[in-house]
Design a protein around this motif. Sequence first.
Motif, PDB file in Angstrom:
ATOM      1  N   LYS A 114     -25.308  43.122  29.130  1.00 45.93           N
ATOM      2  CA  LYS A 114     -25.156  44.096  30.213  1.00 45.93           C
ATOM      3  C   LYS A 114     -25.680  43.529  31.535  1.00 45.93           C
ATOM      4  N   ALA A 115     -26.775  42.790  31.491  1.00 52.36           N
ATOM      5  CA  ALA A 115     -27.312  42.162  32.714  1.00 52.36           C
ATOM      6  C   ALA A 115     -26.320  41.142  33.259  1.00 52.36           C
ATOM      7  N   HIS A 116     -25.595  40.476  32.371  1.00 50.49           N
ATOM      8  CA  HIS A 116     -24.597  39.484  32.781  1.00 50.49           C
ATOM      9  C   HIS A 116     -23.459  40.144  33.567  1.00 50.49           C
ATOM     10  N   GLN A 117     -23.219  41.422  33.335  1.00 52.00           N
ATOM     11  CA  GLN A 117     -22.200  42.162  34.083  1.00 52.00           C
ATOM     12  C   GLN A 117     -22.729  42.653  35.429  1.00 52.00           C
ATOM     13  N   VAL A 118     -24.047  42.779  35.563  1.00 53.81           N
ATOM     14  CA  VAL A 118     -24.684  43.310  36.774  1.00 53.81           C
ATOM     15  C   VAL A 118     -25.088  42.201  37.743  1.00 53.81           C
ATOM     16  N   CYS A 119     -25.553  41.082  37.238  1.00 50.07           N
ATOM     17  CA  CYS A 119     -26.120  40.015  38.063  1.00 50.07           C
ATOM     18  C   CYS A 119     -25.100  39.435  39.049  1.00 50.07           C
ATOM     19  N   PRO A 120     -25.440  39.382  40.340  1.00 51.10           N
ATOM     20  CA  PRO A 120     -24.525  38.801  41.331  1.00 51.10           C
ATOM     21  C   PRO A 120     -24.183  37.335  41.060  1.00 51.10           C
ATOM     22  N   TYR A 121     -25.128  36.551  40.548  1.00 50.99           N
ATOM     23  CA  TYR A 121     -24.834  35.152  40.220  1.00 50.99           C
ATOM     24  C   TYR A 121     -23.814  35.092  39.085  1.00 50.99           C
ATOM     25  N   SER A 122     -23.977  35.938  38.074  1.00 52.98           N
ATOM     26  CA  SER A 122     -23.013  35.969  36.969  1.00 52.98           C
ATOM     27  C   SER A 122     -21.641  36.383  37.480  1.00 52.98           C
ATOM     28  N   ASN A 123     -21.606  37.363  38.356  1.00 54.66           N
ATOM     29  CA  ASN A 123     -20.322  37.807  38.905  1.00 54.66           C
ATOM     30  C   ASN A 123     -19.676  36.715  39.752  1.00 54.66           C
ATOM     31  N   ALA A 124     -20.484  35.944  40.465  1.00 53.40           N
ATOM     32  CA  ALA A 124     -19.949  34.874  41.314  1.00 53.40           C
ATOM     33  C   ALA A 124     -19.430  33.698  40.492  1.00 53.40           C
ATOM     34  N   THR A 125     -20.043  33.437  39.349  1.00 55.78           N
ATOM     35  CA  THR A 125     -19.668  32.266  38.559  1.00 55.78           C
ATOM     36  C   THR A 125     -18.641  32.579  37.474  1.00 55.78           C
ATOM     37  N   ARG A 126     -18.435  33.840  37.171  1.00 55.21           N
ATOM     38  CA  ARG A 126     -17.546  34.227  36.066  1.00 55.21           C
ATOM     39  C   ARG A 126     -16.152  33.619  36.259  1.00 55.21           C
ATOM     40  N   GLY A 127     -15.696  32.922  35.233  1.00 50.13           N
ATOM     41  CA  GLY A 127     -14.385  32.304  35.295  1.00 50.13           C
ATOM     42  C   GLY A 127     -14.389  30.925  35.933  1.00 50.13           C
ATOM     43  N   ASN A 128     -15.527  30.516  36.512  1.00 54.34           N
ATOM     44  CA  ASN A 128     -15.614  29.212  37.168  1.00 54.34           C
ATOM     45  C   ASN A 128     -16.568  28.258  36.467  1.00 54.34           C
ATOM     46  N   ILE A 129     -17.595  28.808  35.865  1.00 53.75           N
ATOM     47  CA  ILE A 129     -18.654  28.016  35.245  1.00 53.75           C
ATOM     48  C   ILE A 129     -18.885  28.556  33.837  1.00 53.75           C
ATOM     49  N   GLU A 130     -19.021  27.646  32.890  1.00 56.59           N
ATOM     50  CA  GLU A 130     -19.371  28.065  31.529  1.00 56.59           C
ATOM     51  C   GLU A 130     -20.815  28.553  31.537  1.00 56.59           C
ATOM     52  N   VAL A 131     -21.019  29.821  31.166  1.00 48.35           N
ATOM     53  CA  VAL A 131     -22.351  30.405  31.092  1.00 48.35           C
ATOM     54  C   VAL A 131     -22.569  30.900  29.667  1.00 48.35           C
ATOM     55  N   THR A 132     -23.656  30.412  29.050  1.00 41.57           N
ATOM     56  CA  THR A 132     -23.995  30.890  27.708  1.00 41.57           C
ATOM     57  C   THR A 132     -25.273  31.712  27.797  1.00 41.57           C
ATOM     58  N   LEU A 133     -25.351  32.725  26.947  1.00 42.50           N
ATOM     59  CA  LEU A 133     -26.508  33.621  26.889  1.00 42.50           C
ATOM     60  C   LEU A 133     -27.152  33.502  25.515  1.00 42.50           C
ATOM     61  N   THR A 134     -28.470  33.310  25.483  1.00 44.54           N
ATOM     62  CA  THR A 134     -29.182  33.295  24.208  1.00 44.54           C
ATOM     63  C   THR A 134     -30.473  34.086  24.351  1.00 44.54           C
ATOM     64  N   VAL A 135     -30.918  34.593  23.212  1.00 47.72           N
ATOM     65  CA  VAL A 135     -32.177  35.318  23.130  1.00 47.72           C
ATOM     66  C   VAL A 135     -33.160  34.433  22.386  1.00 47.72           C
ATOM     67  N   ASP A 136     -34.341  34.236  22.964  1.00 47.30           N
ATOM     68  CA  ASP A 136     -35.398  33.467  22.289  1.00 47.30           C
ATOM     69  C   ASP A 136     -36.082  34.327  21.270  1.00 47.30           C
TER      70      ASP A 136
END
Length: 142
Positions: A120-142
Amino acid sequence: MPIQPIDVKYQAVATAENGRDGRVASDDGQLDVVVNPPKEMGGSGAGTNPEQLFAAGYSACFQSALGVVARREKADITGSTVTAKVGIGPTPDGGFGLTVALSAHIPTVDAATAKDLLEKAHQVCPYSNATRGNIEVTLTVD
């Protein structure tokens, strides 16, 4: 997807001199750093580099987005951290590209809740919104 209009609340301004081997400063004097390519890319590694600056901005922004989502979901994220690992390398067409790996440590919730909050944060974050579709972004939980 067309760009959504936004009501700009703040605008950061920074100027670079000599590109990746020079200096970057903000107009308000709060940021003034020497930048150098990392040793892995033939630089001296003596200063910071643009990827470190991007990682710093993305991790801080994503942590804030996580806080927004947690408040909406009434989830306690006390003690949480977000780490951004930004990679750079050549692309097949001769340019350069970035990758981002975001890792969150949220000690106060279970793994399933943490994963849900990250998505859900990935949908809200401006950096995520700016990079979506341009940069491979992976999310993991420690």
